[in-house]
Design an enzyme around this catalytic site. Structure first.
Site, PDB file in Angstrom:
ATOM      1  N   HIS A 279      10.472  16.034  -6.111  1.00 10.03           N
ATOM      2  CA  HIS A 279      10.466  16.049  -4.645  1.00 10.03           C
ATOM      3  C   HIS A 279      10.163  14.653  -4.115  1.00 10.03           C
ATOM      4  O   HIS A 279       9.649  13.798  -4.828  1.00 10.03           O
ATOM      5  CB  HIS A 279       9.399  17.008  -4.107  1.00 10.03           C
ATOM      6  CG  HIS A 279       9.790  18.451  -4.188  1.00 10.03           C
ATOM      7  ND1 HIS A 279       9.572  19.207  -5.310  1.00 10.03           N
ATOM      8  CD2 HIS A 279      10.393  19.269  -3.290  1.00 10.03           C
ATOM      9  CE1 HIS A 279      10.015  20.440  -5.102  1.00 10.03           C
ATOM     10  NE2 HIS A 279      10.524  20.502  -3.881  1.00 10.03           N
TER      11      HIS A 279
ATOM     12  N   LYS B  70       5.418  14.767  -0.420  1.00 10.33           N
ATOM     13  CA  LYS B  70       4.965  16.135  -0.755  1.00 10.33           C
ATOM     14  C   LYS B  70       3.521  16.109  -1.268  1.00 10.33           C
ATOM     15  O   LYS B  70       3.171  15.264  -2.087  1.00 10.33           O
ATOM     16  CB  LYS B  70       5.899  16.775  -1.792  1.00 10.33           C
ATOM     17  CG  LYS B  70       5.563  18.234  -2.049  1.00 10.33           C
ATOM     18  CD  LYS B  70       6.697  18.989  -2.714  1.00 10.33           C
ATOM     19  CE  LYS B  70       6.339  20.419  -3.005  1.00 10.33           C
ATOM     20  NZ  LYS B  70       6.009  21.204  -1.805  1.00 10.33           N
TER      21      LYS B  70
HETATM   22  N1  LIG Z   1       9.600  27.574   1.380  1.00 13.36           N
HETATM   23  C1  LIG Z   1      10.528  26.629   1.568  1.00 13.36           C
HETATM   24  O1  LIG Z   1      11.755  26.876   1.496  1.00 13.36           O
HETATM   25  C2  LIG Z   1      10.065  25.254   1.916  1.00 13.36           C
HETATM   26  C3  LIG Z   1       8.736  25.000   2.015  1.00 13.36           C
HETATM   27  N2  LIG Z   1       8.283  23.782   2.433  1.00 13.36           N
HETATM   28  C4  LIG Z   1       6.843  23.669   2.627  1.00 13.36           C
HETATM   29  O2  LIG Z   1       6.583  23.633   4.033  1.00 13.36           O
HETATM   30  C5  LIG Z   1       5.414  22.872   4.278  1.00 13.36           C
HETATM   31  C6  LIG Z   1       5.715  21.795   5.322  1.00 13.36           C
HETATM   32  O3  LIG Z   1       6.637  20.865   4.780  1.00 13.36           O
HETATM   33  P1  LIG Z   1       7.178  19.634   5.652  1.00 13.36           P
HETATM   34  O4  LIG Z   1       7.824  20.122   6.900  1.00 13.36           O
HETATM   35  O5  LIG Z   1       7.942  18.782   4.710  1.00 13.36           O
HETATM   36  O6  LIG Z   1       5.776  18.908   5.987  1.00 13.36           O
HETATM   37  P2  LIG Z   1       5.383  18.044   7.266  1.00 13.36           P
HETATM   38  O7  LIG Z   1       4.076  17.413   6.927  1.00 13.36           O
HETATM   39  O8  LIG Z   1       6.534  17.193   7.689  1.00 13.36           O
HETATM   40  O9  LIG Z   1       5.162  19.155   8.416  1.00 13.36           O
HETATM   41  C7  LIG Z   1       4.054  20.009   8.488  1.00 13.36           C
HETATM   42  C8  LIG Z   1       3.720  20.138   9.958  1.00 13.36           C
HETATM   43  O10 LIG Z   1       2.720  21.142  10.125  1.00 13.36           O
HETATM   44  C9  LIG Z   1       1.766  20.629  11.026  1.00 13.36           C
HETATM   45  N3  LIG Z   1       0.464  21.252  10.902  1.00 13.36           N
HETATM   46  C10 LIG Z   1      -0.479  21.047   9.956  1.00 13.36           C
HETATM   47  N4  LIG Z   1      -1.577  21.757  10.243  1.00 13.36           N
HETATM   48  C11 LIG Z   1      -1.317  22.433  11.388  1.00 13.36           C
HETATM   49  C12 LIG Z   1      -2.070  23.324  12.208  1.00 13.36           C
HETATM   50  N5  LIG Z   1      -3.326  23.639  11.902  1.00 13.36           N
HETATM   51  N6  LIG Z   1      -1.496  23.807  13.342  1.00 13.36           N
HETATM   52  C13 LIG Z   1      -0.235  23.478  13.668  1.00 13.36           C
HETATM   53  N7  LIG Z   1       0.526  22.612  12.942  1.00 13.36           N
HETATM   54  C14 LIG Z   1      -0.018  22.104  11.814  1.00 13.36           C
HETATM   55  C15 LIG Z   1       1.700  19.144  10.701  1.00 13.36           C
HETATM   56  O11 LIG Z   1       1.103  18.426  11.753  1.00 13.36           O
HETATM   57  P3  LIG Z   1       0.207  17.111  11.420  1.00 13.36           P
HETATM   58  O12 LIG Z   1       1.122  16.157  10.754  1.00 13.36           O
HETATM   59  O13 LIG Z   1      -0.252  16.700  12.781  1.00 13.36           O
HETATM   60  O14 LIG Z   1      -0.890  17.599  10.529  1.00 13.36           O
HETATM   61  C16 LIG Z   1       3.169  18.828  10.540  1.00 13.36           C
HETATM   62  O15 LIG Z   1       3.792  18.544  11.770  1.00 13.36           O
HETATM   63  C17 LIG Z   1       4.952  22.356   2.922  1.00 13.36           C
HETATM   64  O16 LIG Z   1       3.968  23.248   2.403  1.00 13.36           O
HETATM   65  C18 LIG Z   1       6.221  22.432   2.059  1.00 13.36           C
HETATM   66  O17 LIG Z   1       5.961  22.542   0.695  1.00 13.36           O
HETATM   67  C19 LIG Z   1       9.128  22.764   2.735  1.00 13.36           C
HETATM   68  C20 LIG Z   1      10.486  22.960   2.624  1.00 13.36           C
HETATM   69  C21 LIG Z   1      11.067  24.207   2.211  1.00 13.36           C
HETATM   70  O1  LIG Z   2       7.769  20.167   0.311  1.00 14.52           O
HETATM   71  C1  LIG Z   2       9.015  20.268   0.256  1.00 14.52           C
HETATM   72  O2  LIG Z   2       9.780  19.413   0.720  1.00 14.52           O
HETATM   73  C2  LIG Z   2       9.574  21.475  -0.358  1.00 14.52           C
HETATM   74  N1  LIG Z   2       8.763  22.436  -0.660  1.00 14.52           N
HETATM   75  C3  LIG Z   2       9.083  23.689  -1.228  1.00 14.52           C
HETATM   76  C4  LIG Z   2       8.435  23.810  -2.585  1.00 14.52           C
HETATM   77  O3  LIG Z   2       7.229  23.494  -2.691  1.00 14.52           O
HETATM   78  O4  LIG Z   2       9.082  24.231  -3.520  1.00 14.52           O
HETATM   79  C5  LIG Z   2      10.559  23.984  -1.222  1.00 14.52           C
HETATM   80  C6  LIG Z   2      11.467  22.805  -1.371  1.00 14.52           C
HETATM   81  O5  LIG Z   2      11.629  22.510  -2.715  1.00 14.52           O
HETATM   82  C7  LIG Z   2      11.034  21.604  -0.547  1.00 14.52           C
END
Ligand SMILES: NC(=O)C1=CN([C@@H]2O[C@H](COP(=O)(O)OP(=O)(O)OC[C@H]3O[C@@H](n4cnc5c(N)ncnc54)[C@H](OP(=O)(O)O)[C@@H]3O)[C@@H](O)[C@H]2O)C=CC1
Ligand SMILES: O=C(O)C1=N[C@H](C(=O)O)C[C@H](O)C1
Length: 271
Positions: A158, A162
Site C-alpha cells: 500500500h 497507510k
Molecule cells: N474497506 C475498504 O475497501 C477500504 C478501507 N480503507 C480504510 O479506510 C480508512 C481511511 O482511509 P483513507 O481515506 O485513505 O484515510 P485518510 O486519512 O485520508 O481519511 C480518514 C479521514 O477520517 C477522518 N477522521 C479521523 N478521525 C475522525 C473522527 N473522529 N471524526 C470524523 N472524521 C475523522 C480524518 O480526519 P483527520 O485527518 O482530521 O484526522 C480523515 O479525513 C483506513 O482505515 C483505510 O485502511 C481505505 C480504502 C478502502
Molecule cells: O488504506 C488503504 O488505502 C486501503 N485499505 C484497505 C485495507 O486495509 O486493506 C483496503 C485497500 O487495500 C486500501
C-alpha cells in the site's frame, strides 16, 4: 424506489472525497451530510467543492447526531476508535452503518458487534467486488491444497500514508484461507519475521507488508509447494472500486434488519 440518504464520515479523507464523488454519480443515493472530526480544517467547507466537484450544498460539519438524523446510512472510512464510537451513535439514531475502516482491536470489534444488534452494519476490510470474489477463490484453494504440501503466505503493498498493518484486506484473505483449512487464523498466523526465526512452521499463514509511494492496494495469496507455486492476486488501480462497493452497500441496507453483514452478503457471494 426512494433514494437512500447518505451521510459520509471522514468526508475530507482520501476515501471520503471519493465516496462523495461516487454518490454524486450514483442512481438511488443522495448525499445529505458530511462529517469530519471537530478539529478538522475542512469544517465549514462545501463537501462537493472539497472533493473537487461542483458545490453539493452540504457543509462539512462535526455534529454526528444531527447528521445521522437526516440519513438512512452513514458511510465511514475514518479511524478505528472513531468508527467504534460512530457505530454506537448510528445504533442510537437507527441509521445503517457501512464501515470501511481497518485496523480494529478486539475491543472495537466487540463494540461494533453490539451496535449491530440494533442497526444494520456492513463491515469489510475491502469493499471491491474483485477482492470479495478472490476471498472465495482463496478459501477454495486452501481447502484443496493440503497444509503439509502447500505453505500459505499473504503479501500486500500500500501507499506510504497507510497507518495499519497487515491491511484489512490481507486479514480478510487470511481469514478466507484459514476457513478453507478449517483452522483459527489468530492462533496460526505469523505477522512478522526477523532474525533467527528457525524453519517455517507447517500449517501457519504468513503475512508480509510493503509500504511505499502511491500504491492504492495490491494483494497476493501465495500457495508455495515443492516445485510449484500458485498465486492469487488483486491489484486496485483506483479508490473508486472501494467507493462503488460502499455506496452499493449503503443502498442495500435500506429496510435491512439489524445485523453484522459483510460485502459478500451485499454482493450475493456468501456461501
Ligand atoms: N474497506 C475498504 O475497501 C477500504 C478501507 N480503507 C480504510 O479506510 C480508512 C481511511 O482511509 P483513507 O481515506 O485513505 O484515510 P485518510 O486519512 O485520508 O481519511 C480518514 C479521514 O477520517 C477522518 N477522521 C479521523 N478521525 C475522525 C473522527 N473522529 N471524526 C470524523 N472524521 C475523522 C480524518 O480526519 P483527520 O485527518 O482530521 O484526522 C480523515 O479525513 C483506513 O482505515 C483505510 O485502511 C481505505 C480504502 C478502502
Ligand atoms: O488504506 C488503504 O488505502 C486501503 N485499505 C484497505 C485495507 O486495509 O486493506 C483496503 C485497500 O487495500 C486500501
Amino acid at each position: 424506489m426512494d433514494e437512500t440518504r447518505i451521510a459520509v464520515f471522514g468526508a475530507a479523507g482520501r476515501m471520503g472525497r471519493t465516496i462523495i464523488r461516487i454518490v454524486s454519480e450514483a442512481d438511488g443515493a443522495v448525499l445529505v451530510s458530511a462529517l469530519e472530526s471537530a478539529s478538522s480544517l475542512s469544517l465549514g467547507e462545501d463537501a462537493g467543492s472539497h472533493a473537487g466537484l461542483k458545490r453539493a450544498g452540504v457543509t462539512i460539519g462535526s455534529d454526528i447526531a444531527s447528521a445521522l438524523s437526516r440519513a438512512d446510512a452513514v458511510i465511514d472510512f475514518s479511524a478505528p476508535t472513531a468508527s467504534a464510537m460512530l457505530s454506537e451513535a448510528a445504533a442510537k439514531a437507527g441509521c445503517a452503518h457501512v464501515i470501511g475502516t481497518t485496523g480494529f482491536t478486539a475491543d472495537h470489534e466487540d463494540r461494533i458487534a453490539k451496535s449491530a444488534t440494533e442497526t444494520a452494519i456492513v463491515k469489510s476490510g475491502n469493499m471491491s467486488l474483485g477482492v470479495n470474489l478472490l476471498a472465495g477463490l482463496v478459501e477454495q484453494a486452501a481447502r484443496a491444497l493440503p497444509a503439509n504440501l502447500f505453505d500459505i503466505e499473504v503479501l500486500e503493498m500500500h501507499h506510504k500514508h497507510k497507518v495499519d498493518a497487515p491491511s484489512g484486506t490481507a486479514l480478510l484473505l487470511g481469514e478466507a484461507a484459514a476457513k478453507g483449512r478449517e483452522i483459527e487464523l489468530a492462533g496460526n498466523s505469523v505477522r512478522v519475521r526477523d532474525g533467527q526465526t528457525g524453519p517455517r512452521e507447517t500449517g501457519t499463514i504468513g503475512f508480509a507488508t510493503l509500504r511505499g509511494g502511491s500504491v492504492v492496494g495490491e494483494h497476493s495469496v501465495i500457495f508455495a509447494g515443492e516445485g510449484e507455486r500458485i498465486e492469487l492476486s488483486h491489484q486496485a488501480g483506483d479508490r473508486e472500486i472501494f467507493a462503488r462497493g460502499a455506496v452499493a452497500a449503503a443502498i442495500w441496507t435500506k429496510g435491512r434488519a439489524p445485523g453484522l453483514y459483510s460485502m459478500r452478503d451485499v454482493l450475493g457471494l456468501a456461501s
